[in-house]
Motif scaffolding. Sequence first.
Motif, PDB file in Angstrom:
ATOM      1  N   ALA A   1     -18.895   7.173 -45.722  1.00  0.00           N
ATOM      2  CA  ALA A   1     -17.490   7.193 -46.130  1.00  0.00           C
ATOM      3  C   ALA A   1     -17.085   5.861 -46.753  1.00  0.00           C
ATOM      4  CB  ALA A   1     -16.601   7.521 -44.936  1.00  0.00           C
ATOM      5  N   MET A   2     -17.535   4.758 -46.161  1.00  0.00           N
ATOM      6  CA  MET A   2     -17.246   3.435 -46.710  1.00  0.00           C
ATOM      7  C   MET A   2     -17.851   3.279 -48.094  1.00  0.00           C
ATOM      8  SD  MET A   2     -18.514  -0.300 -45.445  1.00  0.00           S
ATOM      9  CE  MET A   2     -19.920  -0.242 -46.547  1.00  0.00           C
ATOM     10  N   GLU A   3     -19.099   3.732 -48.255  1.00  0.00           N
ATOM     11  CA  GLU A   3     -19.784   3.613 -49.537  1.00  0.00           C
ATOM     12  C   GLU A   3     -19.033   4.338 -50.647  1.00  0.00           C
ATOM     13  OE1 GLU A   3     -24.358   3.854 -49.431  1.00  0.00           O
ATOM     14  OE2 GLU A   3     -23.735   4.852 -47.593  1.00  0.00           O
TER      15      GLU A   3
ATOM     16  N   GLY B   1     -16.807  -2.931 -57.337  1.00  0.00           N
ATOM     17  CA  GLY B   1     -18.113  -3.468 -56.996  1.00  0.00           C
ATOM     18  C   GLY B   1     -19.051  -2.406 -56.469  1.00  0.00           C
ATOM     19  N   ALA B   2     -20.279  -2.812 -56.198  1.00  0.00           N
ATOM     20  CA  ALA B   2     -21.259  -1.913 -55.605  1.00  0.00           C
ATOM     21  C   ALA B   2     -20.820  -1.557 -54.197  1.00  0.00           C
ATOM     22  CB  ALA B   2     -22.635  -2.579 -55.593  1.00  0.00           C
ATOM     23  N   PRO B   3     -21.269  -0.395 -53.695  1.00  0.00           N
ATOM     24  CA  PRO B   3     -20.808   0.038 -52.373  1.00  0.00           C
ATOM     25  C   PRO B   3     -20.988  -0.993 -51.279  1.00  0.00           C
ATOM     26  CG  PRO B   3     -21.986   1.829 -53.467  1.00  0.00           C
ATOM     27  CD  PRO B   3     -22.128   0.616 -54.344  1.00  0.00           C
TER      28      PRO B   3
ATOM     29  N   GLU C   1     -12.951   8.070 -44.640  1.00  0.00           N
ATOM     30  CA  GLU C   1     -12.589   7.267 -45.810  1.00  0.00           C
ATOM     31  C   GLU C   1     -11.218   6.623 -45.624  1.00  0.00           C
ATOM     32  OE1 GLU C   1     -15.131  10.767 -46.971  1.00  0.00           O
ATOM     33  OE2 GLU C   1     -13.296  10.491 -45.826  1.00  0.00           O
ATOM     34  N   GLN C   2     -10.294   7.355 -44.968  1.00  0.00           N
ATOM     35  CA  GLN C   2      -8.938   6.842 -44.796  1.00  0.00           C
ATOM     36  C   GLN C   2      -8.912   5.622 -43.886  1.00  0.00           C
ATOM     37  OE1 GLN C   2      -6.536   8.181 -46.704  1.00  0.00           O
ATOM     38  NE2 GLN C   2      -8.257   9.418 -47.469  1.00  0.00           N
ATOM     39  N   THR C   3      -9.829   5.580 -42.923  1.00  0.00           N
ATOM     40  CA  THR C   3      -9.857   4.444 -42.001  1.00  0.00           C
ATOM     41  C   THR C   3     -10.141   3.147 -42.746  1.00  0.00           C
ATOM     42  OG1 THR C   3     -10.692   5.949 -40.304  1.00  0.00           O
ATOM     43  CG2 THR C   3     -10.866   3.605 -39.869  1.00  0.00           C
ATOM     44  N   TYR C   4     -11.131   3.188 -43.639  1.00  0.00           N
ATOM     45  CA  TYR C   4     -11.458   1.969 -44.387  1.00  0.00           C
ATOM     46  C   TYR C   4     -10.392   1.645 -45.434  1.00  0.00           C
ATOM     47  CZ  TYR C   4     -15.787   0.042 -42.672  1.00  0.00           C
ATOM     48  OH  TYR C   4     -16.717  -0.635 -41.920  1.00  0.00           O
TER      49      TYR C   4
END
Length: 777
Positions: free
Chosen positions: A158-160, A169-171, A342-345
């Motif tokens: 999810a972060m990536e 930037g790159a993941p 994804e929402q957390t990050y």
Amino acid sequence: MRLGPAAHHGESIHRVVTAQHWGRYVVTSVDGRIVSVEPVAGDPEPSSIGYGMVGALEGDVRITRPMVREGWLERGPGPAGGGRGSEPFVEVSWDRALDLVADQLRRVHAESGGAAVYGGSYGWGSAGRFHHPQSQLHRFLAMAGGYTDSVGSYSVAAMEAILPHVIGGAPMSIWSRGPLWSAIAADGELVVCFGGLARKNADINPGGVGRHESAVWQRRCRAAGVRFVNVSPLADDVDPDLNPEWVAIRPGTDAALMLALSCEIVRLGLHDRDFLERWCTGADVLIDHLLGRSDGILRDADWASSICDVEAHTIRSLARRIATCRTVVNASWSIQRQRHGEQTYWAAVALAAVSGSLGRPGGGLAAGLGITQIGVHGMREPIAAFATPGNPVEEQVPVARIADALLHPGTTYDFNGRRRTYPHLRLVYWAGGNPFHHHQDLNRLVRAWQQPETVVVHDSFWNPLCKHADIVLPVATSLERDDLAIGIMDPVLTASPRAVEPPDGVRTDYAVLSGLAARLGFEEAFTEGRDAEAWVRELYERTRTSLRRSAEIELPSFDAFWEMGEIVLPTPPRPVELSFEGLRSGLPLDTPSGRIELFSETIASFGYDDCPGHPTWLEPEEWLGAAGPASGALHLLSNQPRTRLHSQYDHGSHSRGAKVQQREPVRIHPDDAAQRGIADGDVVLLHNDRGRCLAGAVLDDRLRRGVIVLSTGAWYDAERPGGLEVHGNPNVLTADIGSSKLAQGPTSGNTLVWMERFAGRPPVRAFSPPSIRPHAT
């Protein structure tokens, strides 16, 4: 570095320093058998995982001959119909095994093309730069005609996916953008750890750990006056030596808490208006969302209190401290392995931007601070590795969606703004990693695993992946081959000579793939005329040349390096153009706006109902807030174990010594245990509508009520395929559903189970080999 050999009382004694994912160790062997493993001198916080290697290379669990599943050998390739994981194996010669694999690769490529071959290696098999199974296999499959690759990771999918849209930037570039511990000690005041800062997570690092310094730096920060807040259901998720404040949050609700903290900072008028206006886009949309202007819902401390089960005054107090201190918002990887992770990050980025500390010395945003070597060193100079040529096949499958792909070929799905189609995977080739450890809903995976026509596996031990294979090719461990190693964000380049020779009949991954390449007609291209020892030397020489040209760093000769055992490389300066400090200086980010995207037009244009265009709290389908206390449900956390890396060396003495009645321990609060009539040391049954498993109860008041912890990595051991798992693998209980259409990542963090005392004692067969038939000609 080789410290032997020597002779003593007729015995041949060898001592070498070896590099593993969990550190550097002095390995002593007597007459070819490892008798002791000790950390190298000078490692301030060595990992105990290494002790499990003693004796682990021996016994019935070791595979020393090529094996073929009996049903596959008799009936030929095809869906297994339940045979994988239940049928005996037949020993075959190396020539026959390689002929069988080559014939199947040739046939599948001719009939369906490279997209029908899944190159399922998932790394972690070796810390070495050359003997890295994933690199070896992907190079081979690319040259063989191509393969379907995986994309993303189980760790941070999810972060990536989300961060490149939000900060560019790159993941993985976020790892080098966050503050270092040295800067936090000098200028920081507060570290808020969402998902904790567990010391065990710094034990390991892909490629190795030169010296374990993360915990040392954390204590230096505390001594300098930095305060730590542990936002986690587990009190010991931050080292007690740091005297952390514990916010015992309800699992899976971090995004709601982050939004409420941002809301309270805005309501206090303490938000960084200048930074939000100049260096962010969409701040007005975010603030309207926080204050309820867009939908009438004020996302303040009172709103979050009922979701997170945290007192509203605690949230308000923490918000004020974040806004008035030089603060690091640290988001652990664990909190994005959930629905809408994804929402957390994204919410963490928003909180850091609102706080006023982002882009200032000793503060800002960190993604996984304290994990691997993140925070100890900046990015290191590049080191040569075994190169993988371009893959002629474009198909990729999100790594956590492999069961979907096997069960539903031809089905379309959404992924990061694109509509994709699952290919028809006819042959699975795996070297390195263990999907029966890291995948969710293992009962579903067992069903999916029956679908391919052929499953080929390289491994050293009879783990569950091998037991669910058709052709098993025995390979050497990292203790049985020469290599050089260096970890991510770690400057220590290490020589890693073999400690012992592999058993007779066991080859390296490289030797296996070279033999297959010869049969398929591209051995020269694959090997470039070099054996393994020549490749290790070649990679070092390529590194010498590149560092001399790019950084004016002069390394010693290979022979001198091999004798020295290690070289500490200088670390290059942080790339200012990708840093948040650079953003404050006017250097744009690699996003559509050149700024931090608190609202993303790109993501909004995807139209995903489970990933809108700005950070928000989306209620998961499975969490304690929906279950209610009357249900008796417990929230299962399946974190990384302390006694091994993932499932590696679960059969070793260190991991097995932590078992409870031979089963993986499950931590439960004493009050929850008393309600269920469970005593310390009992065998317990965990179950939900996806599966059932046994574990050994450990009563522990260092976790909040309603939460249990069963770490991942116990070798999957079902009484029958899909039946009761008796060893304690939590992934028979977790759901195999994507985090969202954006990332399609794993969601193990949203798991409810029921738990009760179990009277029976089914035998544990996890470390026993399958039934093996006599040698076939």
